[in-house]
Structures are given as structure tokens and as C-alpha cells.
Design an enzyme around this catalytic site. Structure first.
Site, PDB file in Angstrom:
ATOM      1  CB  ILE A  52     -29.826 -28.198  25.067  1.00 55.44           C
ATOM      2  CG1 ILE A  52     -31.344 -27.986  25.049  1.00 55.44           C
ATOM      3  CG2 ILE A  52     -29.224 -27.773  26.390  1.00 55.44           C
ATOM      4  CD1 ILE A  52     -32.075 -28.971  25.951  1.00 55.44           C
ATOM      5  CB  CYS A  53     -28.069 -30.208  20.241  1.00 58.29           C
ATOM      6  SG  CYS A  53     -28.154 -31.015  18.672  1.00 58.29           S
ATOM      7  CG  LEU A  54     -34.156 -29.540  21.752  1.00 55.40           C
ATOM      8  CD1 LEU A  54     -35.309 -28.642  21.391  1.00 55.40           C
ATOM      9  CD2 LEU A  54     -34.300 -30.055  23.167  1.00 55.40           C
TER      10      LEU A  54
END
Ligand SMILES: [Zn+2]
Lengths: 174, 427
Positions: free
Chosen positions: A118-120
Site C-alpha cells: 500500500i502507498c502510504l
């Protein structure tokens, strides 16, 4: 904590902080750290349950506690969407956070790196860096995964990229 | 293939002669034209060049190294052929790493070690190097395929693994230690590690490995908005390590608050990545072949075409234990270093006395003593040159808190704790 919503903030403050700075290559110190990780996860899971906000299951997938697997879910329009959850503890942990993966959503959203990581948000890494070694797995889930699910799952459902598990099969129960 | 086509032509001609009926002549002629056309095409089909034993400086169009060896003739590089002794490890075979690998391959580097866990995707096609027909292959295998075609002289090793995991890290370390290529080499088995990864976590892992192995490495990066990048030289103990200070990045000049991140993770441009790969390999060649000035840090701001530079001393309070060990060793080796520098100065003075070149010094270039250079102690932000910023904050001063066990969980056995979590997970 600029840039965080009040729910995330209040949940975060209730998760016990960790104190041992040790990673998976640090032998006995890592075992001590692992104990702290469990304590924080137990406290966070219990807290979610009592607040009627239970949203993940996670457990160590190996005896060294370097790989973790489980499930997470999100309720949107009264329907529950559940996903496999996994991550490795990096050799430079806790200086660097674990990279949380949702493999089933790989390739379905731009808010993801290859492999379903996931792209934080821009706020996550600075906060993690500032709080090393006090943040652990529970904090990563609270600050990283929970806001990601809240932001991305409604978009994925509304755009038809993901379907509820009962949608595909003709439901005979009803 | 051309042998078979030739036989086919001969057979057709024999057939034409032996056929009594002239009504088939036209169709045989047509077939003959097709075969001749195929023969022409076959001449351009991929043919692998054979390996070259010695790098020759001979200027003929069949010599792949003539233009590189010319660097030696011109006096830019003292001994270009040494490049065949060097091993370079490239971590991350993406938009920067793959291009760096191709450049080093074309330069005739001795050996390349390639590390990546990812596969080639169509989404990578806005970058250089990989081709659409390689989609689905691991990046390391696809790279070996292309690179060995370009230059079969290069020894290629590919490692399809994630260096941040415990197991991947062990394989990474042992592959760097292995000295089969040049058994007499001092230190590790590689001359330089190039970090071409796209995230902070992996860079910290390369830093960890290089600090432990006392391995010189170069860092490279392109910003997520694709309009800035940098390269950095890291010599354990001598320069700041990657953990000595929060990572330095080039400020793109775009206001973070106006940067629209909704719906996207990262942008990329083949241009920015190509420029950064070029700067990285240029610095690598200068470092390995000992020519020109090896940049300690070089930034690239694509919007302003601005290239900030700087130098960073190691942080005596670095959080990385191996970094502190290397710093200690570096200090202890100071007398030997000073003696070597003095000997070199004296030898150079002798040469200058013999043949005084550049007396007029047309450009007023003066040699500055290294110690006079403005070296920043990476920790404080105020000392940064214009156009550079720290990407992350430093960890807060951490005070030992009252042991949390007493406040929320008195169990102190790992198995008991695991069971407690399992019980919570069960319902
Ligand atoms: Zn350091």
C-alpha cells in the site's frame, strides 16, 4: 500530528508504546522487542473490539516473528469487504516500517506499489521516523493500513474494481 | 538459416531445369524471388558477437571498444582496460538501475551483479531498457537477456530476491562477499555497490550491508514527482552514511500542499531517470578508473536545471552501530593516510618541476585543499546548501519510559503472549 483525522489520532494515543530498539537480526533483543509487539497488538485488538471497531486479524507466520499474515476488512454501504494482509519485518526494523501488502488488490489501484504494497500518505514516514523505536506493528496498522482502507475501499467498490463476495454468486440463502 | 535457404534455392533451380512442362516456370520463379528476399532478411537477423579476449585500441568498425580505448589515447583515462577487473553490484533494476546496467555493459565492465524481485510490466514501458515482449519476465532475467546480447564479455549474475527480508539480506551479503571473480581483491568481492532502489526502506538496507562490509557505494534517487533526483557517494567511516542524517533530497520547488497526490503513488519520466542513471555511471567510471572529480553529492532539479552539490561528514552519534565502528577505524588510520598523501604530493611536485605545464592558468583555477572545503555535518538543516532539504525528521530524543508491562500487561513470556493474541483473534 497535523494531517491526521481525529479517530486515527485518538486510537493511536491508546496503543502502548514500545521501548526496545531491535530488529530481526538482533537475537535476544529481538525476542524482547517481539514481546512488546505482542503486548501492543493485544492491547490494540482488545481496544478495537470493545469500541465495536474490530477490523483486522494478524499473527506471526513463523517462529522468528519476521513474517506476519492475517486479514483486514472494511464495511462500506453495510457490506463487509475482506482482504488478505501480509508483511515482512525488514532487517532495518524499527528504523524503517514494515511494508504492508494486500496481495488481492495488486494491480487494482494506483495507490499501491508493485506486489500489492500500500502507498502510504506523506504523513506516515515522517511520523514513523520521528517516533522510532516507540512505534510497532500495531501503530503501523493504525496509521498506515486503517486510513488507506478508509480512503481506497469506497473508491474501489464504487468504481466496480472490487465486488462483494455475495455479488458474484446467486445467493440462494435469501 | 542462410545455409538452408541456399539449399532451397539450389533445389528450386534443379526443379526448374528438370521440369519438362513450362507452365510451372512462372510459379517456380515466384518462389525463387521469395527465397531470395528471405535470404536478404536473414542477413539482418540477430547474430551474437563472439567474446573479445583483450580490449584493443585499434580503430576498426568491428572493434566494440575502440572509442572507449580512445579515452586512454587522449589522456583522459590512464588505463581504460582495467575496467574488466571491476565488479559492480546494482540493487534495483528499475528505471535507473537497468539503464545504469546497460551503460556499464557497453563500457565493458568486468562483472555485474543484479538484484531485483520484481517482474517487467507494461506500466514500465515509459522508461528505458525493457521491451514489451519481456513483460512477465523477472527484471533480472530480462536484463541478463538484453545485456548478454549487447556485450557477451561481461560476467552477469542475477539475484531475484527482496534484500529487505531476513533471508534476502543474507543472500545479498554473501553474494557481495564472494570473491571468485578476482580472488586476490582486498575487502569484499565487489568494487562498488550502486543503489537504484525506489524507496527509503531498501536504501537503509543497502546502507546496513555496506556499513557492515566496509563497502563503498553510491546512492541514487528520483523524486516521486519525477522532476528531481540525486546521486551520492558513501564511503563507510569517511563520509556520512545513509542513516547519519535524514535523507537529503532536492527540493523540486513545487509546493507540497499544491502537489496533487489523489489517486496516484508516483510519477516517472524516462528523461529524469536517464539523466540520473547517466550521472551515477559517470561518477562510477570516475571512481573506478580514477579520473576527474568524484562527486560526493550531486542533485538535479529538472524544473530549474539546477545541480546543487555538497559534502557530508559522518555523524558521531549515528544510530547505526557499524557506521560508528567504521568511523573509529577511519580515525585510527589517519596517520597512514597523511603519510600516503604527503608521499603523493612530493611525487607530484617532482613531476611538475620536470615539466611545468599549465603555467599561464588561463581560467584562474586554483587547487583547494580538501580540508578547506565547506563540509557540512549532515545533521543540521540550516547548514544545507540552497535547493536541498531533508526528506524525513530525525527521531525525537527518546527517554526511557517506565516499563509499560506494569501498566497494561504483566505477562512476559513470548509463548503466553502469542496465545493471548491467538485467543483474541479466535473470536
Ligand atoms: Zn552513519
Amino acid at each position: 500530528m497535523e494531517g491526521w483525522d481525529p479517530n486515527t489520532k485518538s486510537a493511536l494515543t491508546q496503543i502502548p508504546l514500545l521501548s526496545i530498539k531491535a530488529g530481526p537480526r538482533d537475537g535476544a533483543a529481538w525476542t524482547q522487542r517481539l514481546k512488546e509487539e505482542y503486548k501492543a497488538l493485544i492491547a490494540y485488538t482488545g481496544m478495537n473490539k470493545s469500541n465495536d471497531n474490530d477490523w483486522f486479524r494478524i499473527s506471526a507466520a513463523n517462529s522468528e516473528g519476521t513474517r506476519w499474515t492475517g486479514k483486514c476488512w472494511y464495511v462500506h454501504n453495510l457490506l463487509k469487504y475482506e482482504f488478505d494482509l501480509q508483511f515482512d519485518i525488514p532487517v532495518t526494523y524499527p528504523l524503517t516500517a514494515p511494508e504492508i501488502e494486500l496481495p488481492q488488490l495488486d494491480g487494482k489501484t494506483h495507490k499501491m506499489y508493485r506486489g500489492g504494497k500500500i502507498c502510504l500518505t506523506v504523513h506516515f514516514k515522517p511520523l514513523w521516523a520521528k517516533n522510532c523505536p516507540r512505534f510497532g506493528i500495531a501503530h503501523a496498522l493504525c496509521l498506515g493500513l486503517a486510513p488507506w482502507l478508509a480512503a481506497e475501499i469506497p473508491i474501489l467498490v464504487d468504481s466496480g474494481m472490487i465486488k462483494h463476495k455475495d455479488d458474484s454468486a446467486s445467493s440462494s440463502e435469501s | 538459416m542462410d545455409v538452408e535457404l541456399k539449399e532451397m534455392l539450389d533445389d528450386l533451380q534443379a526443379l526448374k531445369r528438370s521440369l519438362p512442362d513450362p507452365s510451372h516456370q512462372a510459379s517456380i520463379d515466384k518462389l525463387q524471388v521469395h527465397v531470395e528476399h528471405l535470404t536478404n532478411l536473414a542477413q539482418y537477423a540477430p547474430a551474437r558477437r563472439s567474446k573479445v579476449k583483450d580490449m584493443s585500441a585499434e580503430v576498426v568498425d568491428s572493434n566494440p571498444y575502440s572509442r572507449l580505448m580512445a579515452l586512454q589515447r587522449m589522456g583522459i583515462v590512464e588505463n581504460y582496460e582495467r575496467i574488466r577487473e571491476f565488479s559492480v553490484a546494482i540493487v534495483g533494476i528499475g528505471g535507473v538501475g537497468s539503464v545504469a546496467a546497460e551503460m556499464l555493459t557497453r563500457c565493458g565492465i568486468g562483472r555485474l551483479l543484479l538484484y531485483d524481485y520484481d517482474k517487467v510490466e507494461l506500466a514500465n514501458m515509459n522508461r528505458l531498457f525493457f521491451r514489451p515482449e519481456q513483460v512477465g519476465m523477472t527484471k533480472t532475467d530480462a536484463a541478463v537477456q538484453t545485456l548478454s546480447d549487447i556485450n557477451p564479455d561481461v560476467v552477469l549474475e542475477s539475484y531475484t530476491l527482496n534484500i529487505t527480508t531476513v533471508q534476502g539480506f543474507e543472500t545479498f551479503m554473501s553474494s557481495l562477499r564472494k570473491k571468485t571473480f578476482r580472488p586476490k581483491k582486498e575487502g569484499s568481492g565487489v568494487d562498488l555497490v550502486l543503489s537504484c532502489v525506489d524507496n527509503y526502506e531498501a536504501r537503509m538496507v543497502v546502507n546496513q550491508a555496506c556499513n557492515e562490509l566496509n563497502q563503498t557505494w553510491m546512492e541514487s534517487g528520483v523524486s516521486e514527482d519525477a522532476v528531481s533526483g540525486h546521486i551520492q557517494l558513501l564511503i563507510p567511516g569517511e563520509t556520512a552514511c545513509f542513516a547519519c542524517a535524514p535523507p537529503l533530497v532536492v527540493a523540486s520547488g513545487v509546493d507540497e500542499r499544491t502537489l496533487k497526490r489523489e489517486g496516484v503513488c508516483a510519477a516517472s519520466l524516462p528523461t529524469t531517470m536517464g539523466v540520473v542513471a547517466g550521472l551515477l555511471v559517470q561518477n562510477t567510471l570516475k571512481f573506478l578508473l580514477k579520473f576527474g572529480h568524484v562527486s560526493p553529492y550531486l542533485g538535479y532539479n529538472a524544473l530549474k536545471d539546477y545541480f546543487p552539490t555538497m559534502e557530508m561528514r559522518p555523524n558521531p552519534q549515528c544510530s547505526n552501530a557499524s557506521c560508528l565502528e567504521r568511523q573509529k577505524e577511519y580515525l585510527l588510520a589517519k596517520p597512514a593516510r597523511d603519510a600516503a598523501a604527503k608521499a603523493k604530493m612530493e611525487a607530484e611536485a617532482l613531476v611538475v618541476a620536470e615539466c611545468p605545464i599549465h603555467v599561464d592558468n588561463e581560467w584562474n583555477i586554483s587547487v583547494v585543499d580538501d580540508s578547506e572545503l565547506d563540509r557540512t555535518d549532515g545533521r543540521s538543516s540550516d547548514a544545507l546548501p540552497e535547493g536541498l532539504t531533508h526528506e524525513l525528521p530525525t527521531a525525537d530524543e527518546f527517554e526511557k519510559q517506565p516499563t509499560p508491562e506494569t501498566t497494561f500487561n504483566s505477562v512476559d513470556d513470548l509463548d503466553d503472549l502469542r496465545r493471548q493474541l491467538d485467543a483474541l483473534n479466535a473470536d
